[in-house]
Motif scaffolding. Structure first.
Motif, PDB file in Angstrom:
ATOM      1  N   LEU A 121       0.829  -1.201   0.000  1.00  0.00           N
ATOM      2  CA  LEU A 121       0.000   0.000   0.000  1.00  0.00           C
ATOM      3  C   LEU A 121       0.866   1.254   0.000  1.00  0.00           C
ATOM      4  CD1 LEU A 121      -2.927  -0.948   0.234  1.00  0.00           C
ATOM      5  CD2 LEU A 121      -3.080   0.234   2.411  1.00  0.00           C
ATOM      6  N   SER A 122       0.490   2.212  -0.838  1.00  0.00           N
ATOM      7  CA  SER A 122       1.151   3.521  -0.855  1.00  0.00           C
ATOM      8  C   SER A 122       0.214   4.528  -0.206  1.00  0.00           C
ATOM      9  CB  SER A 122       1.478   3.941  -2.289  1.00  0.00           C
ATOM     10  OG  SER A 122       2.030   5.238  -2.326  1.00  0.00           O
ATOM     11  N   THR A 123       0.635   5.069   0.922  1.00  0.00           N
ATOM     12  CA  THR A 123      -0.215   6.002   1.665  1.00  0.00           C
ATOM     13  C   THR A 123       0.237   7.434   1.434  1.00  0.00           C
ATOM     14  OG1 THR A 123       1.168   5.845   3.650  1.00  0.00           O
ATOM     15  CG2 THR A 123      -0.633   4.281   3.439  1.00  0.00           C
ATOM     16  N   THR A 124      -0.709   8.361   1.487  1.00  0.00           N
ATOM     17  CA  THR A 124      -0.379   9.777   1.346  1.00  0.00           C
ATOM     18  C   THR A 124       0.190  10.309   2.659  1.00  0.00           C
ATOM     19  OG1 THR A 124      -2.675  10.288   1.883  1.00  0.00           O
ATOM     20  CG2 THR A 124      -2.095  10.185  -0.439  1.00  0.00           C
ATOM     21  N   ALA A 125       0.894  11.427   2.571  1.00  0.00           N
ATOM     22  CA  ALA A 125       1.626  11.952   3.728  1.00  0.00           C
ATOM     23  C   ALA A 125       0.702  12.376   4.857  1.00  0.00           C
ATOM     24  CB  ALA A 125       2.502  13.124   3.300  1.00  0.00           C
ATOM     25  N   ASN A 126      -0.552  12.719   4.543  1.00  0.00           N
ATOM     26  CA  ASN A 126      -1.459  13.197   5.594  1.00  0.00           C
ATOM     27  C   ASN A 126      -2.155  12.063   6.338  1.00  0.00           C
ATOM     28  OD1 ASN A 126      -2.964  12.522   3.277  1.00  0.00           O
ATOM     29  ND2 ASN A 126      -4.681  13.735   3.990  1.00  0.00           N
ATOM     30  N   ARG A 127      -1.993  10.833   5.880  1.00  0.00           N
ATOM     31  CA  ARG A 127      -2.658   9.704   6.521  1.00  0.00           C
ATOM     32  C   ARG A 127      -1.661   8.899   7.336  1.00  0.00           C
ATOM     33  NH1 ARG A 127      -7.682   8.106   5.012  1.00  0.00           N
ATOM     34  NH2 ARG A 127      -7.448   6.873   6.925  1.00  0.00           N
ATOM     35  N   ALA A 128      -1.205   9.473   8.442  1.00  0.00           N
ATOM     36  CA  ALA A 128      -0.271   8.768   9.322  1.00  0.00           C
ATOM     37  C   ALA A 128      -0.916   7.540   9.940  1.00  0.00           C
ATOM     38  CB  ALA A 128       0.220   9.717  10.417  1.00  0.00           C
ATOM     39  N   ASP A 129      -2.231   7.571  10.106  1.00  0.00           N
ATOM     40  CA  ASP A 129      -2.916   6.431  10.725  1.00  0.00           C
ATOM     41  C   ASP A 129      -2.857   5.181   9.870  1.00  0.00           C
ATOM     42  OD1 ASP A 129      -4.751   8.093   9.038  1.00  0.00           O
ATOM     43  OD2 ASP A 129      -6.085   6.396   9.381  1.00  0.00           O
ATOM     44  N   ALA A 130      -2.629   5.343   8.550  1.00  0.00           N
ATOM     45  CA  ALA A 130      -2.593   4.194   7.650  1.00  0.00           C
ATOM     46  C   ALA A 130      -1.252   3.475   7.674  1.00  0.00           C
ATOM     47  CB  ALA A 130      -2.917   4.637   6.222  1.00  0.00           C
ATOM     48  N   LEU A 131      -0.308   3.925   8.509  1.00  0.00           N
ATOM     49  CA  LEU A 131       0.975   3.233   8.636  1.00  0.00           C
ATOM     50  C   LEU A 131       0.914   2.199   9.755  1.00  0.00           C
ATOM     51  CD1 LEU A 131       3.519   6.156   8.147  1.00  0.00           C
ATOM     52  CD2 LEU A 131       2.919   4.362   6.537  1.00  0.00           C
ATOM     53  N   SER A 132      -0.239   1.599   9.932  1.00  0.00           N
ATOM     54  CA  SER A 132      -0.413   0.552  10.943  1.00  0.00           C
ATOM     55  C   SER A 132      -1.512  -0.381  10.482  1.00  0.00           C
ATOM     56  CB  SER A 132      -0.761   1.163  12.304  1.00  0.00           C
ATOM     57  OG  SER A 132      -2.049   1.769  12.261  1.00  0.00           O
ATOM     58  N   MET A 133      -1.466  -1.607  10.955  1.00  0.00           N
ATOM     59  CA  MET A 133      -2.498  -2.580  10.616  1.00  0.00           C
ATOM     60  C   MET A 133      -3.851  -2.149  11.165  1.00  0.00           C
ATOM     61  SD  MET A 133      -1.119  -4.898   8.750  1.00  0.00           S
ATOM     62  CE  MET A 133      -2.553  -5.950   8.755  1.00  0.00           C
ATOM     63  N   VAL A 134      -3.872  -1.596  12.376  1.00  0.00           N
ATOM     64  CA  VAL A 134      -5.130  -1.135  12.954  1.00  0.00           C
ATOM     65  C   VAL A 134      -5.717  -0.003  12.125  1.00  0.00           C
ATOM     66  CG1 VAL A 134      -6.140   0.028  14.954  1.00  0.00           C
ATOM     67  CG2 VAL A 134      -4.586  -1.898  15.293  1.00  0.00           C
ATOM     68  N   GLY A 135      -4.875   0.908  11.646  1.00  0.00           N
ATOM     69  CA  GLY A 135      -5.358   2.013  10.827  1.00  0.00           C
ATOM     70  C   GLY A 135      -5.958   1.541   9.515  1.00  0.00           C
ATOM     71  N   VAL A 136      -5.298   0.573   8.868  1.00  0.00           N
ATOM     72  CA  VAL A 136      -5.832   0.041   7.613  1.00  0.00           C
ATOM     73  C   VAL A 136      -7.123  -0.727   7.885  1.00  0.00           C
ATOM     74  CG1 VAL A 136      -5.364  -1.526   5.697  1.00  0.00           C
ATOM     75  CG2 VAL A 136      -3.558  -0.036   6.541  1.00  0.00           C
ATOM     76  N   ALA A 137      -7.172  -1.474   8.996  1.00  0.00           N
ATOM     77  CA  ALA A 137      -8.395  -2.194   9.346  1.00  0.00           C
ATOM     78  C   ALA A 137      -9.551  -1.224   9.569  1.00  0.00           C
ATOM     79  CB  ALA A 137      -8.153  -3.041  10.594  1.00  0.00           C
ATOM     80  N   ARG A 138      -9.291  -0.089  10.199  1.00  0.00           N
ATOM     81  CA  ARG A 138     -10.345   0.917  10.380  1.00  0.00           C
ATOM     82  C   ARG A 138     -10.834   1.435   9.028  1.00  0.00           C
ATOM     83  NH1 ARG A 138      -7.116   3.704  15.351  1.00  0.00           N
ATOM     84  NH2 ARG A 138      -8.379   2.862  17.072  1.00  0.00           N
ATOM     85  N   GLU A 139      -9.922   1.612   8.096  1.00  0.00           N
ATOM     86  CA  GLU A 139     -10.304   2.083   6.767  1.00  0.00           C
ATOM     87  C   GLU A 139     -11.164   1.047   6.055  1.00  0.00           C
ATOM     88  OE1 GLU A 139     -10.452   4.874   3.702  1.00  0.00           O
ATOM     89  OE2 GLU A 139      -9.630   5.073   5.724  1.00  0.00           O
ATOM     90  N   VAL A 140     -10.769  -0.218   6.135  1.00  0.00           N
ATOM     91  CA  VAL A 140     -11.548  -1.284   5.495  1.00  0.00           C
ATOM     92  C   VAL A 140     -12.920  -1.387   6.149  1.00  0.00           C
ATOM     93  CG1 VAL A 140     -11.643  -3.765   5.036  1.00  0.00           C
ATOM     94  CG2 VAL A 140      -9.483  -2.544   4.800  1.00  0.00           C
ATOM     95  N   ALA A 141     -12.995  -1.225   7.469  1.00  0.00           N
ATOM     96  CA  ALA A 141     -14.273  -1.266   8.171  1.00  0.00           C
ATOM     97  C   ALA A 141     -15.191  -0.152   7.686  1.00  0.00           C
ATOM     98  CB  ALA A 141     -14.051  -1.163   9.676  1.00  0.00           C
ATOM     99  N   ALA A 142     -14.648   1.034   7.478  1.00  0.00           N
ATOM    100  CA  ALA A 142     -15.452   2.152   6.989  1.00  0.00           C
ATOM    101  C   ALA A 142     -15.934   1.908   5.566  1.00  0.00           C
ATOM    102  CB  ALA A 142     -14.637   3.443   7.057  1.00  0.00           C
ATOM    103  N   LEU A 143     -15.130   1.207   4.763  1.00  0.00           N
ATOM    104  CA  LEU A 143     -15.498   0.943   3.370  1.00  0.00           C
ATOM    105  C   LEU A 143     -16.502  -0.190   3.244  1.00  0.00           C
ATOM    106  CD1 LEU A 143     -11.954   1.245   1.727  1.00  0.00           C
ATOM    107  CD2 LEU A 143     -13.867   2.806   1.390  1.00  0.00           C
ATOM    108  N   THR A 144     -16.395  -1.182   4.107  1.00  0.00           N
ATOM    109  CA  THR A 144     -17.234  -2.376   3.966  1.00  0.00           C
ATOM    110  C   THR A 144     -18.376  -2.445   4.964  1.00  0.00           C
ATOM    111  OG1 THR A 144     -15.790  -3.666   5.440  1.00  0.00           O
ATOM    112  CG2 THR A 144     -15.261  -3.655   3.087  1.00  0.00           C
ATOM    113  N   GLY A 145     -18.298  -1.666   6.040  1.00  0.00           N
ATOM    114  CA  GLY A 145     -19.332  -1.724   7.055  1.00  0.00           C
ATOM    115  C   GLY A 145     -19.188  -2.881   8.027  1.00  0.00           C
ATOM    116  N   LYS A 146     -18.053  -3.601   7.958  1.00  0.00           N
ATOM    117  CA  LYS A 146     -17.824  -4.721   8.865  1.00  0.00           C
ATOM    118  C   LYS A 146     -17.397  -4.209  10.240  1.00  0.00           C
ATOM    119  CE  LYS A 146     -18.538  -7.927   5.723  1.00  0.00           C
ATOM    120  NZ  LYS A 146     -19.637  -8.903   5.809  1.00  0.00           N
ATOM    121  N   THR A 147     -17.535  -5.101  11.253  1.00  0.00           N
ATOM    122  CA  THR A 147     -17.194  -4.739  12.625  1.00  0.00           C
ATOM    123  C   THR A 147     -15.701  -4.927  12.864  1.00  0.00           C
ATOM    124  OG1 THR A 147     -19.379  -5.417  13.374  1.00  0.00           O
ATOM    125  CG2 THR A 147     -17.671  -5.189  15.059  1.00  0.00           C
TER     126      THR A 147
END
Length: 801
Positions: free
Chosen positions: A162-188
C-alpha cells in the motif's frame, strides 16, 4: 506499507478477494502498488521427516538423505547443508516444483553419481530470508510428512503493498488500515486486546526526566525483569517477514510487531547495560538535545557525531539512543539479556524530522513520528507490548515511570458540517439509475463509520457538530476535509459528471497577444530571448528583502539593463561571442514611500551583427554602430505600428552621455536607448560598442491597444511616382535633427511622404556654432501626379519654417 491479508483478517472480516480489496482501497485513495501472492513461493513444498543421513560416497560435503514426504516409500535427496541430521522435520521441494525465489525448477537429477529426487529447502530458497546458514528445521514435533508447508511458514498469505499519502499517518499501521476497510465495507472492527498490566513489585531504581516537554510530549519507561531471550514463535516471525521486517529475537520482535500493529514506535534497552553506561544501578532516563562533540554508536554500527538538532535518550545524562530514530549499540538487547527497560514515547514530528535529516538516517520509527503518532492510543500500544513480552518472553513488570505532558486529545473543538454545503461541493449522485442528492442518513452513516461523532444542532438538524477521532486529527481539520471523506467513501464513480452548458471559444488577452507579438518581432530582428532572476545582489538602488534565502539574491531588481550587461559580459568572456538578446520581465521601484512593480522590455546589442560577411572585410569584424542599433529599435517599434521620438538624454550614468536618447510616445516617456559607457565597458571587458534599451511595457501596451493596430486595415497606395526635392540649410549645433525633422514634417503636410538626412557638414565656410544639413524630401499624391504649382508653395513654406 506491506499489509498481510491474514493479519488483516484477524482485525476485520473480509469477504473480498485480494484483487477486489486492492481495487477498493485504490479507489478510496490508498494505491495498491503490488499484490504479492506468497503461496506461489512454495507451491509443491511439503513437510519431510529425515529418516537417515549418510555421507555421499563421492563428495565430502554432500549427504545422502532418506526423507519421508508422505509417499509410499522415502525419497532419496542429496543435501549439502551442514545442519542436516536424522529425525528432524524439514521443508522439501518435491519434483516439478518451481521456486521463484531462486528461479529453480526441481527435477530428478544425479549429483556425483547419486540420484536425488527433490530438495531440502532453506528459508532463503523459499523467499523468507536473504541468506540462510542452512536448511530450515521445524521445532514442532506434531507435524505430518507430506502436509503443506505454507501455513507453517506464513506462506499461505497475500501481501498488499500500500502507498499512503503523507497526511494519513494512521494508515501506517495494521489497525489504521483495518479501520479504513471497516469504513469501506461496514464490517465490525476487532481490535487486539490491550489492558493495563499490574506492577508485581515496586522498585525505586528507575527515573524519567524530560528537559524539553515540547520535543517529548510523553515518556513511559517500564522495567521488566527475568525475560528469556529466544527466537520468536513462528506466527510472530511470519507476520514480521510478511511486513518486510527481519526477525531478531522475541523482545525486539515484539516492539517491531506493535509498531506495525498500532503505529507506535517502541524500544527495548538492556537494563544492566543502561546501568553500566550510566555508571550507577539507579538509572534516570533523560530526554534532551545533543551537545557539541557528543558521539553515539547506533544499532547499525555507525559512529555518529551528534549535532544540537539531535534529540537524545540518555542514561544518567550519557547518550544511549537517537530519540525517535534509532537505538544505541551499547544498550541493545542481546542473547544474555535478562532485564529490560521498555520505552514508549511521543516525540514532536518536526524535531524528529530535523534530527533524522541531520544524520541522514531514516527508520520505521522516524517515518511514523515525522507523520504524527496517535496521541490517544499511546498507552494502549505500550500495554499491548508489555502483555506480549510477558506472554512470550516470560517477564514481570517491576517498575514503571511516566512523564506525560500531552494535550487532551479529546479537547479539540468540533467541526461544523452543513448538508447544503455537502450538496454544493459534491453535486448529485446516480444510484440504480436515479439521480438525487446525498441524503442526511448517508452522511451520518459514512462519518460514523470513520469513528466520528455527529451532534445535530437543535435549531437546524441539517447541520452537525462533528467530533473527529484522535487518530484522524491530523487530516480532518476543516469542513471541506469531512466533505472529501464523504466523497471518498461514498465512491467517486457514483457522482454525476456535469459539463458546462455552453463552451466559449478561447482567446488571448490583449496583454498576452501583445507580448507574443513583441517576442516575434524581436526574434525576427535577430535577438535571443533571455530569462533572468528578479532577485539580484544588493547595491545602493535595489529594494532589499528582509528575509532573503541567499545574500547573492537578497534584493529586487529595479531595471533590466544591469542584468543584461552582466549576462552579455558572462557569455563574451567565455568566448561565446556577443549575446544580442532581449528580455520581458518584472522590475520594482519605490515612489513616494510605496513599493511598485511592473513589466519592462529590455535589450542588448553589440559586436559584429553581420558575421557572415567577414570575407568581404578581410576577416576583420565590424562593430555595430549607433545608427544600426538605433535602426533595430526603430524597426521593432515600426513592426508594432508605432513611431517614437528620440530626444537626447543624460540621466543614466551607465550610458554614454553623448550617445543616449530617451524615447517618447504620445507625450509619455517610453524608455531609453544608448551606448554602454566606455568606463563600464572596460570594467566588464565588453567589445568596443555595446547598446542597450529599456522600454516600459504598460506604456507600449496602451499605445498598441488601438483598434487600427489590433485589427489591420488595408490602405490604398499611390500608383504615381514620387517627386523629390533637396533642402539644405544651416542649423545651430544645439538643434537636433529630430526636432528639425518634426518641424519639416508638420510643414510638409500630408503630401510629404519621406524625409531623409543625407549630408552633414561642419567646417570651412560654415558659420561658427552651426552646421550644414541636407535633407531629401519625397512628395507623393494618392490620386494624381503632383503639379509644380502645388509643390512650389510647400517647398517655399519649408524654407520659411
Amino acid at each position: 506499507m506491506r499489509i498481510s491479508l491474514q493479519w488483516l483478517k484477524d482485525l476485520i472480516e473480509i469477504d473480498q478477494t485480494p484483487e477486489e480489496l486492492g481495487q477498493m482501497l485504490t479507489v478510496a485513495g490508498f494505491e495498491v502498488e503490488e499484490i504479492e501472492d506468497r503461496s506461489t513461493w512454495a507451491d509443491g513444498v511439503v513437510i519431510g521427516r529425515v529418516l537417515q543421513v549418510e555421507r555421499h560416497p563421492n563428495a565430502d560435503k554432500l549427504n545422502v538423505c532418506q526423507v519421508d514426504i508422505g509417499g509410499d516409500e522415502p525419497s532419496q535427496i542429496v543435501c549439502g547443508a551442514s545442519n542436516v541430521r536424522s529425525e528432524i522435520f524439514v521443508a522439501v521441494a518435491t519434483l516439478n516444483t518451481f521456486l521463484p525465489a531462486v528461479d529453480l525448477k526441481i527435477k530428478k537429477a544425479k549429483l556425483r553419481g547419486v540420484e536425488s529426487k527433490g530438495m531440502i529447502c532453506s528459508l532463503s530458497e523459499l523467499g523468507l530470508e536473504k541468506q540462510s546458514p542452512g536448511i530450515h528445521i521445524f521445532n514442532n514435533t506434531d507435524l505430518t510428512p507430506g502436509q503443506d508447508v505454507r501455513p507453517l511458514l506464513g506462506l499461505d498469505d497475500v501481501i498488499l503493498d500500500l502507498s499512503t499519502t503523507a497526511n494519513r499517518a494512521d494508515a501506517l499501521s495494521m489497525v489504521g488500515v483495518a479501520r479504513e476497510v471497516a469504513a469501506l465495507t461496514g464490517k465490525t472492527l476487532n481490535l487486539p486486546p490491550s489492558t493495563p498490566v499490574a506492577i508485581e513489585s515496586v522498585e525505586q531504581t528507575l527515573g524519567v526526566e524530560i528537559a524539553d516537554t515540547d520535543a517529548c510530549l510523553a515518556y513511559i519507561g517500564t522495567a521488566i525483569a527475568n525475560v528469556t531471550i529466544a527466537p520468536s514463535p513462528q506466527w510472530l516471525q511470519s507476520r514480521l517477514q510478511a511486513a518486510g521486517t527481519r526477525p531478531i529475537n522475541n523482545v525486539v520482535d515484539i516492539t517491531n510487531y506493535v509498531l506495525l500493529e498500532w503505529g507506535q514506535p517502541l524500544h527495548a534497552f538492556d537494563r544492566e547495560r543502561l546501568a553500566l553506561v550510566g555508571g550507577d544501578s539507579n538509572v534516570t532516563i533523560g530526554v534532551r538535545f545533543a551537545r557539541d562533540e557528543e558521539e553515539l554508536v547506533t544499532l547499525d554500527g555507525q559512529t555518529r557525531k551528534l549535532v544540537p538538532q539531535n534529540l537524545l535518550i540518555t542514561a544518567n545524562d550519557h547518550p544511549v539512543a537517537l530519540g525517535g530514530v534509532m537505538g544505541g549499540e551499547n544498550t541493545e538487547v542481546h542473547g544474555q539479556t535478562q532485564n529490560i527497560v521498555l520505552e514508549a514515547a511521543l516525540f514532536d514530528s518536526v524535531v524528529i524530522r530535523r534530527s533524522s535529516r541531520s544524520q541522514n538516517l531514516r527508520s520505521e520509527a522516524s517515518t511514523r513520528y515525522e507523520r504524527g503518532v496517535n496521541l490517544a492510543e499511546f498507552r494502549v500500544a505500550c500495554h499491548r507490548a508489555i502483555a506480549l513480552i510477558q506472554e512470550i518472553a516470560g517477564g514481570q513488570v517491576v517498575e514503571q515511570r511516566v512523564s506525560d505532558h500531552r494535550p487532551d486529545p479529546h479537547a479539540r473543538p468540533p467541526i461544523k458540517l452543513r448538508l447544503d454545503r455537502v450538496h454544493q461541493v459534491l453535486g448529485q449522485v446516480e444510484v440504480d439509475g436515479v439521480i438525487r442528492a446525498i441524503e442526511q442518513e448517508e452522511v451520518e452513516r459514512i462519518l460514523t463509520a470513520l469513528g466520528c461523532v455527529l451532534n445535530p444542532i437543535e435549531a437546524n438538524p441539517l447541520v452537525w457538530l462533528v467530533e473527529v477521532p484522535p487518530y484522524r486529527h491530523r487530516d480532518l481539520e476543516r469542513e471541506i476535509d469531512l466533505i472529501e471523506e464523504i466523497d471518498r467513501l461514498y465512491g467517486y464513480d457514483y457522482f454525476c459528471s456535469t459539463l458546462p452548458q455552453a463552451g466559449a471559444p478561447g482567446h488571448l488577452s490583449i496583454e498576452e497577444a501583445s507580448r507574443r507579438k513583441i517576442r516575434d518581432i524581436l526574434r525576427g530582428l535577430g535577438l535571443t530571448e533571455l530569462m533572468q532572476y528578479s532577485l539580484v545582489k544588493p547595491t545602493d538602488k535595489e529594494i532589499v528583502l528582509s528575509n532573503p534565502l541567499f545574500a547573492e539574491y537578497s534584493a529586487l531588481r529595479t531595471d533590466l539593463i544591469t542584468g543584461l550587461i552582466e549576462t552579455f559580459a558572462y557569455n563574451y568572456t567565455r568566448n561565446n561571442g556577443a549575446l544580442n538578446g532581449f528580455e520581458i520581465g518584472r522590475i520594482f521601484w519605490q515612489e513616494n514611500g510605496a513599493l511598485h512593480e511592473g513589466d519592462a522590455i529590455g535589450g542588448i546589442m553589440g559586436g559584429d551583427f553581420r558575421p557572415g560577411g567577414l570575407w568581404t572585410r578581410s576577416g576583420k569584424p565590424q562593430p555595430m554602430d549607433w545608427y544600426e542599433a538605433k535602426g533595430l529599435v526603430e524597426s521593432f517599434l515600426e513592426g508594432l505600428g508605432l513611431k517614437a521620438e528620440f530626444q537626447p538624454d543624460r540621466q543614466d550614468e551607465r550610458l554614454h552621455p553623448g550617445r543616449t536618447a530617451s524615447l517618447w510616445l504620445n507625450g509619455k516617456r517610453l524608455g531609453a536607448f544608448g551606448q554602454v559607457h566606455p568606463s563600464l565597458r572596460q570594467a566588464q571587458d565588453l567589445p568596443d560598442e555595446v547598446y542597450v534599451f529599456e522600454l516600459h511595457f504598460p506604456i507600449l501596451l496602451a499605445a498598441m491597444n488601438k483598434e487600427e493596430l489590433i485589427t489591420p486595415h488595408f490602405q490604398s497606395y499611390s500608383t504615381y511616382p514620387a517627386v523629390t526635392r533637396d533642402l539644405a540649410f544651416y542649423a545651430p549645433l544645439d538643434l537636433s535633427v529630430g526636432e528639425l525633422t518634426k518641424t519639416i514634417r508638420n510643414a510638409g503636410g500630408k503630401l510629404l511622404a519621406e524625409i531623409q538626412l543625407f549630408d552633414q557638414y561642419q567646417g570651412e565656410h560654415v558659420p561658427a556654432g552651426q552646421r550644414s544639413l541636407a535633407f531629401n524630401l519625397a512628395y507623393r499624391a494618392a490620386i494624381a501626379p503632383l503639379p509644380m504649382k502645388t509643390l512650389n508653395p510647400i517647398t517655399n513654406r519649408l524654407g520659411t519654417a
